[in-house]
Design an enzyme around this catalytic site. Structure first.
Site, PDB file in Angstrom:
ATOM      1  N   GLY A 156       0.868  -1.346   0.182  1.00  0.00           N
ATOM      2  CA  GLY A 156      -0.312  -0.137   0.083  1.00  0.00           C
ATOM      3  C   GLY A 156       0.997   0.926   0.119  1.00  0.00           C
ATOM      4  O   GLY A 156       1.906   0.887  -0.816  1.00  0.00           O
ATOM      5  N   ARG A 157       0.763   2.347   0.545  1.00  0.00           N
ATOM      6  CA  ARG A 157       1.058   3.648   0.678  1.00  0.00           C
ATOM      7  C   ARG A 157       2.042   2.827   1.307  1.00  0.00           C
ATOM      8  O   ARG A 157       3.838   3.415   0.519  1.00  0.00           O
ATOM      9  CB  ARG A 157       0.622   4.684   1.916  1.00  0.00           C
ATOM     10  CG  ARG A 157      -0.755   5.026   1.145  1.00  0.00           C
ATOM     11  CD  ARG A 157      -2.162   6.138   2.350  1.00  0.00           C
ATOM     12  NE  ARG A 157      -2.417   5.077   3.154  1.00  0.00           N
ATOM     13  CZ  ARG A 157      -3.510   5.242   3.043  1.00  0.00           C
ATOM     14  NH1 ARG A 157      -4.155   5.361   2.032  1.00  0.00           N
ATOM     15  NH2 ARG A 157      -3.502   4.093   4.105  1.00  0.00           N
ATOM     16  N   ILE A 158       2.839   3.181   2.630  1.00  0.00           N
ATOM     17  CA  ILE A 158       4.465   2.447   3.488  1.00  0.00           C
ATOM     18  C   ILE A 158       4.600   1.643   2.566  1.00  0.00           C
ATOM     19  O   ILE A 158       5.825   1.887   2.421  1.00  0.00           O
ATOM     20  CB  ILE A 158       3.727   2.315   4.544  1.00  0.00           C
ATOM     21  CG1 ILE A 158       3.122   3.540   5.579  1.00  0.00           C
ATOM     22  CG2 ILE A 158       5.256   2.789   5.228  1.00  0.00           C
ATOM     23  CD1 ILE A 158       2.707   3.378   6.636  1.00  0.00           C
ATOM     24  N   THR A 236       7.343  -3.554  10.879  1.00  0.00           N
ATOM     25  CA  THR A 236       7.045  -1.759  11.112  1.00  0.00           C
ATOM     26  C   THR A 236       5.362  -1.969  10.950  1.00  0.00           C
ATOM     27  O   THR A 236       4.587  -0.605  10.448  1.00  0.00           O
ATOM     28  CB  THR A 236       7.373  -0.942  10.390  1.00  0.00           C
ATOM     29  OG1 THR A 236       7.807  -1.317   8.803  1.00  0.00           O
ATOM     30  CG2 THR A 236       8.894  -0.829  11.298  1.00  0.00           C
ATOM     31  N   ARG A 238       2.141  -4.463  12.715  1.00  0.00           N
ATOM     32  CA  ARG A 238       1.732  -4.431  14.141  1.00  0.00           C
ATOM     33  C   ARG A 238       2.362  -5.592  14.262  1.00  0.00           C
ATOM     34  O   ARG A 238       2.112  -6.897  13.674  1.00  0.00           O
ATOM     35  CB  ARG A 238       0.009  -4.453  14.167  1.00  0.00           C
ATOM     36  CG  ARG A 238      -0.277  -2.777  14.148  1.00  0.00           C
ATOM     37  CD  ARG A 238      -0.636  -2.143  14.813  1.00  0.00           C
ATOM     38  NE  ARG A 238      -1.171  -1.064  14.848  1.00  0.00           N
ATOM     39  CZ  ARG A 238      -0.728  -0.194  14.390  1.00  0.00           C
ATOM     40  NH1 ARG A 238       0.668   0.262  13.990  1.00  0.00           N
ATOM     41  NH2 ARG A 238      -1.633   0.827  14.070  1.00  0.00           N
ATOM     42  N   GLU A 267       2.012  -4.133  23.462  1.00  0.00           N
ATOM     43  CA  GLU A 267       3.002  -3.092  23.812  1.00  0.00           C
ATOM     44  C   GLU A 267       2.511  -2.006  25.364  1.00  0.00           C
ATOM     45  O   GLU A 267       1.160  -2.079  25.261  1.00  0.00           O
ATOM     46  CB  GLU A 267       2.593  -1.973  22.591  1.00  0.00           C
ATOM     47  CG  GLU A 267       3.544  -2.520  21.347  1.00  0.00           C
ATOM     48  CD  GLU A 267       3.263  -1.356  19.943  1.00  0.00           C
ATOM     49  OE1 GLU A 267       2.784  -0.784  20.234  1.00  0.00           O
ATOM     50  OE2 GLU A 267       3.814  -2.497  18.603  1.00  0.00           O
ATOM     51  N   HIS A 286       7.833   1.292  18.410  1.00  0.00           N
ATOM     52  CA  HIS A 286       6.685   2.187  17.641  1.00  0.00           C
ATOM     53  C   HIS A 286       6.885   3.372  17.821  1.00  0.00           C
ATOM     54  O   HIS A 286       6.259   4.173  18.023  1.00  0.00           O
ATOM     55  CB  HIS A 286       5.248   2.083  18.460  1.00  0.00           C
ATOM     56  CG  HIS A 286       4.540   1.166  17.532  1.00  0.00           C
ATOM     57  ND1 HIS A 286       2.941   0.521  17.407  1.00  0.00           N
ATOM     58  CD2 HIS A 286       4.673   2.041  16.454  1.00  0.00           C
ATOM     59  CE1 HIS A 286       2.320   0.163  16.518  1.00  0.00           C
ATOM     60  NE2 HIS A 286       2.717   1.699  16.207  1.00  0.00           N
TER      61      HIS A 286
END
Ligand code: NAP
Ligand code: GLV
Length: 321
Positions: A156-158, A236, A238, A267, A286
């Site tokens: 996707g975007r990342i 990066t 989840r 977390e 994170h």
């Protein structure tokens, strides 16, 4: 009358001022402690809007406790902390902050890849602890990045922004995604493969899928066994996308070479987690989107989403089912 909102963490002053202009703002004003669950359940009773972070679980219980709630605005692109179906059933809009953090998160993904491959954290500790006595041929040797094969899961975007960075390193980029992005293949010079091929052929594997019931433990024992013994896994996305126990086993059995993790199942992560004891694991708290400018953009977008929805306008970024 101004609508009432609850903000679950101390936000930068300009964001607080922007929200206060159109809303009556109640806030959990602690910078580093998440709002206790019982406080959240009490605070949502009378509110029209909720500005929250990924640290808050917005489930059916919270939604039921908030009968006047119109909008949940998450200051994050990921929204696995929100029961979006329960919100939709109650007619509540859910909004998030995609796009504004893409480049910053992909910078961090690439930084983590490089730090893990070239053992930067280990080398830094080695020097500062006074263990560096001489230069020697195999000292602190790692994996080459330039010219290697990168597999991106979640294009996707990342994921696409990471592919752009990889081209500067002349990496051969493979990707696996729920839907094929043929239009991007030529532009970015990447190849679509099935998961098995990607896992077998990649030197570096970056995870950039959202977390949901389909991506839970997407990388487990079987997938780790398919990877090269020299492979480096970067997460990066989840924590729940990777079976942490299986990853630990794969690392101690030398089935893969290293891992760079920005996210964890729980977390904040317990520092005693066995995975964190391994020298070939680089672990971060994170911080994918943690640049000053990007966090301001995210907070601004989350505020705009919330205000728009409360003014019966379309939020800038709305989560759809
Ligand atoms: P995005 O643009 O929605 O990209 C996610 C991609 O994953 C999409 O292309 C999607 O496919 C694909 N996908 C979804 N489910 C899949 C599955 N089961 N198997 C294979 N591919 C699947 O989101 P983004 O902005 O790149 O962000 C991605 C994730 O990164 C976020 O959800 C968040 O959890 C995480 N993130 C972490 C940090 C951090 O600080 N570490 C910061 C930002 C984001 P389609 O194209 O078919 O929809
Ligand atoms: C951070 O993890 C985000 O999803 O924005």
């Amino acid at each position: 009358m101004k609508p009432t909102i609850y903000v679950t963490r101390k936000v930068p002053e300009p964001i607080y001022a922007k929200l206060s202009k159109s809303c009556h703002v109640n806030i959990w004003n602690e910078p580093d402690i998440p709002v206790p669950r019982e406080v959240l359940l009490e605070e949502v009773k009378e509110i029209d809007g909720l500005f929250c972070l990924i640290t808050e679980t917005i489930d059916q219980e919270v939604i039921k406790a908030a009968p006047h709630l119109k909008v949940i605005s998450n200051m994050a692109v990921g929204y696995n902390n929100i029961d979006v179906e329960a919100a939709a059933e109650s007619g509540i809009i859910v909004a998030n902050t995609p796009g504004v953090l893409t480049e910053t998160t992909s910078d961090l993904t690439f930084a983590l890849l490089m730090a893990t491959a070239r053992r930067l954290v280990e080398a830094n500790d080695y020097l500062k602890k006074g263990q560096w006595k001489t230069w020697s041929p195999l000292q602190m040797t790692g994996q080459d990045i330039y010219g290697s094969t990168l597999g991106i899961i979640g294009f996707g975007r990342i994921g696409q922004a990471v592919a752009k960075r990889a081209s500067g390193f002349h990496m051969d980029v493979l990707y696996y995604n729920r839907t094929r992005k043929q239009e991007m293949e030529k532009t970015l010079g990447v190849r679509f493969t099935d998961m098995e091929t990607l896992l077998k052929e990649s030197d570096f594997i970056c995870l950039l899928v959202p977390y949901n019931k389909h991506t839970h433990h997407l990388i487990g024992e079987k997938e780790l066994k398919l990877m090269k013994s020299t492979a480096v896994l970067i997460n990066t996305a989840r924590g729940g996308v990777v079976d942490e126990q299986a990853l630990y086993q794969a690392l101690i059995n030398e089935e893969i070479w290293g891992a760079g993790l920005d996210v964890f199942k729980r977390e904040p992560v317990d520092p005693a987690l066995p995975l964190l004891m391994l020298p070939n694991v680089v672990a971060l708290p994170h911080i994918g989107s943690a640049s000053i400018a990007t966090r301001m953009r995210m907070a601004n977008l989350a505020a705009d989403n919330l205000i728009n929805a409360l003014e019966n306008k379309e939020p800038v970024m709305r989560v759809t089912l």
